[in-house]
Design a protein around this motif. Sequence first.
Motif, PDB file in Angstrom:
ATOM      1  N   ALA A 158    -144.888-104.014  18.734  1.00 22.27           N
ATOM      2  CA  ALA A 158    -146.212-104.426  19.184  1.00 22.27           C
ATOM      3  C   ALA A 158    -147.298-103.684  18.397  1.00 22.27           C
ATOM      4  O   ALA A 158    -148.309-104.267  17.993  1.00 22.27           O
ATOM      5  N   ILE A 159    -147.066-102.407  18.166  1.00 20.77           N
ATOM      6  CA  ILE A 159    -148.041-101.606  17.429  1.00 20.77           C
ATOM      7  C   ILE A 159    -148.196-102.107  15.997  1.00 20.77           C
ATOM      8  O   ILE A 159    -149.300-102.159  15.449  1.00 20.77           O
ATOM      9  N   GLU A 160    -147.064-102.501  15.395  1.00 17.66           N
ATOM     10  CA  GLU A 160    -147.104-102.984  14.023  1.00 17.66           C
ATOM     11  C   GLU A 160    -147.910-104.270  13.876  1.00 17.66           C
ATOM     12  O   GLU A 160    -148.365-104.603  12.782  1.00 17.66           O
ATOM     13  N   SER A 161    -148.093-104.990  14.973  1.00 16.48           N
ATOM     14  CA  SER A 161    -148.843-106.240  14.908  1.00 16.48           C
ATOM     15  C   SER A 161    -150.347-106.019  15.098  1.00 16.48           C
ATOM     16  O   SER A 161    -151.133-106.954  14.974  1.00 16.48           O
ATOM     17  N   LEU A 162    -150.742-104.784  15.403  1.00 12.45           N
ATOM     18  CA  LEU A 162    -152.159-104.472  15.565  1.00 12.45           C
ATOM     19  C   LEU A 162    -152.861-104.458  14.212  1.00 12.45           C
ATOM     20  O   LEU A 162    -152.223-104.266  13.175  1.00 12.45           O
ATOM     21  N   PRO A 163    -154.183-104.627  14.197  1.00  8.46           N
ATOM     22  CA  PRO A 163    -154.942-104.414  12.961  1.00  8.46           C
ATOM     23  C   PRO A 163    -154.653-103.007  12.441  1.00  8.46           C
ATOM     24  O   PRO A 163    -154.390-102.096  13.229  1.00  8.46           O
ATOM     25  N   GLU A 164    -154.717-102.828  11.129  1.00  5.21           N
ATOM     26  CA  GLU A 164    -154.285-101.575  10.512  1.00  5.21           C
ATOM     27  C   GLU A 164    -154.963-100.343  11.107  1.00  5.21           C
ATOM     28  O   GLU A 164    -154.293 -99.353  11.420  1.00  5.21           O
ATOM     29  N   ARG A 165    -156.263-100.395  11.304  1.00  4.38           N
ATOM     30  CA  ARG A 165    -156.959 -99.206  11.800  1.00  4.38           C
ATOM     31  C   ARG A 165    -156.537 -98.881  13.234  1.00  4.38           C
ATOM     32  O   ARG A 165    -156.349 -97.707  13.583  1.00  4.38           O
ATOM     33  N   GLU A 166    -156.363 -99.904  14.070  1.00  7.88           N
ATOM     34  CA  GLU A 166    -155.929 -99.668  15.447  1.00  7.88           C
ATOM     35  C   GLU A 166    -154.520 -99.080  15.470  1.00  7.88           C
ATOM     36  O   GLU A 166    -154.234 -98.150  16.234  1.00  7.88           O
ATOM     37  N   ALA A 167    -153.643 -99.617  14.626  1.00  6.39           N
ATOM     38  CA  ALA A 167    -152.266 -99.108  14.557  1.00  6.39           C
ATOM     39  C   ALA A 167    -152.264 -97.651  14.094  1.00  6.39           C
ATOM     40  O   ALA A 167    -151.503 -96.819  14.626  1.00  6.39           O
ATOM     41  N   ASN A 168    -153.110 -97.325  13.131  1.00  2.08           N
ATOM     42  CA  ASN A 168    -153.182 -95.951  12.633  1.00  2.08           C
ATOM     43  C   ASN A 168    -153.616 -94.986  13.729  1.00  2.08           C
ATOM     44  O   ASN A 168    -153.057 -93.893  13.870  1.00  2.08           O
ATOM     45  N   VAL A 169    -154.610 -95.385  14.507  1.00  2.86           N
ATOM     46  CA  VAL A 169    -155.099 -94.520  15.585  1.00  2.86           C
ATOM     47  C   VAL A 169    -154.014 -94.290  16.631  1.00  2.86           C
ATOM     48  O   VAL A 169    -153.774 -93.152  17.068  1.00  2.86           O
ATOM     49  N   ILE A 170    -153.332 -95.361  17.051  1.00  2.00           N
ATOM     50  CA  ILE A 170    -152.275 -95.232  18.051  1.00  2.00           C
ATOM     51  C   ILE A 170    -151.150 -94.339  17.536  1.00  2.00           C
ATOM     52  O   ILE A 170    -150.648 -93.458  18.245  1.00  2.00           O
ATOM     53  N   ASN A 171    -150.740 -94.545  16.291  1.00  2.00           N
ATOM     54  CA  ASN A 171    -149.660 -93.726  15.723  1.00  2.00           C
ATOM     55  C   ASN A 171    -150.052 -92.259  15.634  1.00  2.00           C
ATOM     56  O   ASN A 171    -149.263 -91.374  15.981  1.00  2.00           O
ATOM     57  N   LEU A 172    -151.265 -91.986  15.164  1.00  2.00           N
ATOM     58  CA  LEU A 172    -151.710 -90.599  15.023  1.00  2.00           C
ATOM     59  C   LEU A 172    -151.897 -89.924  16.378  1.00  2.00           C
ATOM     60  O   LEU A 172    -151.555 -88.750  16.557  1.00  2.00           O
ATOM     61  N   ARG A 173    -152.412 -90.674  17.352  1.00  2.00           N
ATOM     62  CA  ARG A 173    -152.675 -90.099  18.669  1.00  2.00           C
ATOM     63  C   ARG A 173    -151.391 -89.902  19.486  1.00  2.00           C
ATOM     64  O   ARG A 173    -151.155 -88.832  20.039  1.00  2.00           O
ATOM     65  N   TYR A 174    -150.565 -90.953  19.555  1.00  2.00           N
ATOM     66  CA  TYR A 174    -149.436 -90.922  20.477  1.00  2.00           C
ATOM     67  C   TYR A 174    -148.105 -90.538  19.847  1.00  2.00           C
ATOM     68  O   TYR A 174    -147.205 -90.086  20.544  1.00  2.00           O
ATOM     69  N   PHE A 175    -147.960 -90.714  18.541  1.00  2.00           N
ATOM     70  CA  PHE A 175    -146.684 -90.414  17.916  1.00  2.00           C
ATOM     71  C   PHE A 175    -146.741 -89.202  17.003  1.00  2.00           C
ATOM     72  O   PHE A 175    -145.718 -88.729  16.539  1.00  2.00           O
ATOM     73  N   HIS A 176    -147.950 -88.696  16.722  1.00  2.00           N
ATOM     74  CA  HIS A 176    -148.082 -87.472  15.934  1.00  2.00           C
ATOM     75  C   HIS A 176    -148.873 -86.404  16.682  1.00  2.00           C
ATOM     76  O   HIS A 176    -149.097 -85.321  16.157  1.00  2.00           O
ATOM     77  N   GLY A 177    -149.299 -86.704  17.906  1.00  2.00           N
ATOM     78  CA  GLY A 177    -149.910 -85.696  18.762  1.00  2.00           C
ATOM     79  C   GLY A 177    -151.257 -85.183  18.323  1.00  2.00           C
ATOM     80  O   GLY A 177    -151.650 -84.079  18.697  1.00  2.00           O
ATOM     81  N   LEU A 178    -151.993 -85.941  17.512  1.00  2.00           N
ATOM     82  CA  LEU A 178    -153.300 -85.471  17.049  1.00  2.00           C
ATOM     83  C   LEU A 178    -154.377 -85.735  18.096  1.00  2.00           C
ATOM     84  O   LEU A 178    -154.337 -86.735  18.813  1.00  2.00           O
ATOM     85  N   THR A 179    -155.341 -84.836  18.168  1.00  2.00           N
ATOM     86  CA  THR A 179    -156.495 -85.054  19.033  1.00  2.00           C
ATOM     87  C   THR A 179    -157.399 -86.102  18.408  1.00  2.00           C
ATOM     88  O   THR A 179    -157.294 -86.409  17.208  1.00  2.00           O
ATOM     89  N   GLN A 180    -158.318 -86.654  19.197  1.00  2.00           N
ATOM     90  CA  GLN A 180    -159.256 -87.629  18.657  1.00  2.00           C
ATOM     91  C   GLN A 180    -160.097 -87.008  17.547  1.00  2.00           C
ATOM     92  O   GLN A 180    -160.435 -87.680  16.566  1.00  2.00           O
ATOM     93  N   ASP A 181    -160.412 -85.731  17.697  1.00  2.00           N
ATOM     94  CA  ASP A 181    -161.222 -85.059  16.678  1.00  2.00           C
ATOM     95  C   ASP A 181    -160.477 -85.003  15.345  1.00  2.00           C
ATOM     96  O   ASP A 181    -161.040 -85.283  14.280  1.00  2.00           O
ATOM     97  N   ARG A 182    -159.184 -84.664  15.394  1.00  2.00           N
ATOM     98  CA  ARG A 182    -158.404 -84.580  14.158  1.00  2.00           C
ATOM     99  C   ARG A 182    -158.159 -85.969  13.565  1.00  2.00           C
ATOM    100  O   ARG A 182    -158.150 -86.134  12.347  1.00  2.00           O
ATOM    101  N   VAL A 183    -157.983 -86.960  14.425  1.00  2.00           N
ATOM    102  CA  VAL A 183    -157.820 -88.328  13.934  1.00  2.00           C
ATOM    103  C   VAL A 183    -159.079 -88.771  13.198  1.00  2.00           C
ATOM    104  O   VAL A 183    -159.007 -89.434  12.164  1.00  2.00           O
ATOM    105  N   SER A 184    -160.232 -88.391  13.746  1.00  2.00           N
ATOM    106  CA  SER A 184    -161.498 -88.780  13.112  1.00  2.00           C
ATOM    107  C   SER A 184    -161.608 -88.200  11.710  1.00  2.00           C
ATOM    108  O   SER A 184    -162.113 -88.847  10.793  1.00  2.00           O
ATOM    109  N   LYS A 185    -161.098 -86.977  11.523  1.00  2.00           N
ATOM    110  CA  LYS A 185    -161.138 -86.353  10.191  1.00  2.00           C
ATOM    111  C   LYS A 185    -160.167 -87.045   9.239  1.00  2.00           C
ATOM    112  O   LYS A 185    -160.457 -87.220   8.048  1.00  2.00           O
ATOM    113  N   VAL A 186    -158.994 -87.421   9.758  1.00  6.93           N
ATOM    114  CA  VAL A 186    -158.004 -88.096   8.910  1.00  6.93           C
ATOM    115  C   VAL A 186    -158.524 -89.449   8.437  1.00  6.93           C
ATOM    116  O   VAL A 186    -158.381 -89.823   7.269  1.00  6.93           O
ATOM    117  N   LEU A 187    -159.145 -90.198   9.359  1.00  9.67           N
ATOM    118  CA  LEU A 187    -159.594 -91.554   9.045  1.00  9.67           C
ATOM    119  C   LEU A 187    -161.007 -91.606   8.475  1.00  9.67           C
ATOM    120  O   LEU A 187    -161.452 -92.661   8.018  1.00  9.67           O
TER     121      LEU A 187
END
Length: 234
Positions: A183-212
């Motif tokens: 299901a995640i793979e079918s998301l738009p690329e940016r949405e999929a990236n956020v979900i993967n970084l947040r829920y599967f790599h344990g990054l905070t929203q602040d760190r995700v913002s720096k990555v993206l």
Amino acid sequence: MSETLEALILRSRQGDKDAGERLIVENSGLIWSIARRFFGRGVDPDDLYQLGCLGFLKAVEGYDAAFGTQFSTYAVPKIAGEIRRFLRDDGAVKVSRGLKEQAAAIKNARSKLTLALGREPAISELSQETGLTPEEIAMAETATACTESIQREAGEDGFTLEDVLTDSETEDQLLERIALRQAIESLPEREANVINLRYFHGLTQDRVSKVLGVSQVQVSRIEKKALSHLRELI
């Protein structure tokens, strides 16, 4: 849920092994349907099935009719979760001791520099502190990143990925989209990236913002939109 199923679940919880075995036999098709999603990952199919059975029995122990869902609907993420946990922790892909030691050194350096600088250290500062190259830092942190449990609450609404996975209108819909990753793979690329970084790599929203390269507010909005899309997909 039928009275027979209720009775079997109750007996199994009370330690009746025959009831537990009967539940597994009667639901073997469900367990196999989930195990098949993980074929081709270096683990014997029978072992995947046994892992699925373990997850199924955990669902038996944890199910409550007050949840408002059918038992099979509740059991699906438990079965898949047990298999994913094995593949993540004990599967063919192992994190070397050297990478773990590097990750520990990076974590300590990050904490030290954050305290000294009053902000998140840059990669170059971490590199100077640890003696590792930026590439080595990225590899160590990615390889050893903590995977968020699908039961962990996140966001202002206190929802979990398990809530998303089990929030479907019918059992058939759930079974068709049993793998959350699909299901995640079918998301738009940016949405999929956020979900993967947040829920599967344990990054905070602040760190995700720096990555993206976007603001934390934007990350929050993207995350909410992505979870809404996942509910629609599942």
